[in-house]
Design an enzyme around this catalytic site. Sequence first.
Site, PDB file in Angstrom:
ATOM      1  N   ARG A 164      -6.456 -68.136 -21.791  1.00  0.00           N
ATOM      2  CA  ARG A 164      -5.672 -67.909 -21.822  1.00  0.00           C
ATOM      3  C   ARG A 164      -5.742 -66.218 -23.351  1.00  0.00           C
ATOM      4  O   ARG A 164      -4.213 -65.582 -22.799  1.00  0.00           O
ATOM      5  CB  ARG A 164      -4.247 -69.000 -22.545  1.00  0.00           C
TER       6      ARG A 164
ATOM      7  N   ASP B 285      13.816 -74.171 -27.363  1.00  0.00           N
ATOM      8  CA  ASP B 285      12.274 -74.540 -27.234  1.00  0.00           C
ATOM      9  C   ASP B 285      11.902 -72.880 -28.028  1.00  0.00           C
ATOM     10  O   ASP B 285      12.671 -72.046 -28.212  1.00  0.00           O
ATOM     11  CB  ASP B 285      11.383 -74.672 -26.133  1.00  0.00           C
TER      12      ASP B 285
END
Length: 276
Positions: free
Chosen positions: A34, A147
């Site tokens: 990532r 979130d």
Amino acid sequence: MQLTTEDFKFICQFVYRTTGIVLNDSKREMLYRRLTRIIRERKLNSFAEYCQLLREHGEQEEDYFINAITTNLTSFFRENHHFEYLTSEELPALIKNKTVSANGKKRLRVWSSASSTGEEPYSIAITILEALKNELAQWDIKILATDIDSNVLAKGKTGIYDMNRIEEIPKKLKKSYFFQGSGKSSQSVKVHDKLKSTITFKHLNLLHDWPMKGPFDVIFCRNVIIYFDKKTQQELFSRYYEMLAPGGLLFLGHSENLGNYQQYFSNVGRTIFRKP
């Protein structure tokens, strides 16, 4: 590119400081993949350069970084026993026992605290609307979906999903709560407005202040606690406890438990806990 021990350690510390998420050596490969993508997007030459960017411009980079490294695995009616418990036990009890509030309606508040791309809060909304459909006009229903990842929140707000995401949902519910697209969008579905109208999507880092007032009748905190250390977990459980109405429910993920905080809740089902 080489991810040195020093750079890996710094990234882990940055993640912990900003999100409370604990990364260890088992996550090194995931982090490497990532971070490599981030470095390409930022047109940098090394992990060291990105670490320097975080040191100098950490606040500006924080949201982009968190969105890139967080995991967002979810599905409609994931861990379905929780929704079955709502249908068979909790919602019938609330229908029977809830009193009318000042606005002339019965109040129901639910928080999906790691809502990802929205499948969880929409599943909650479907469950509630199905259970209360004969008396919906008598209820004031609000579902808060939060979130830390702003990208997945944006996805949830659209309410648009690939057709294969709803394959396992019973046909009757598909017909009632989803519209199939046409033309180029024929392999996509959109959730019905009657679901969207019950849900508010908000960006929230669980380690920061919680601006909502509560109390909540039900809180979903599933498959997120496992990413925190024990100290942070206990702090979060304390805050969830305060946010729950007396008798309210806390749902955790399949591999999670309350640890020492279990003494303040009663266990009423598989990873289902009730505040006295």
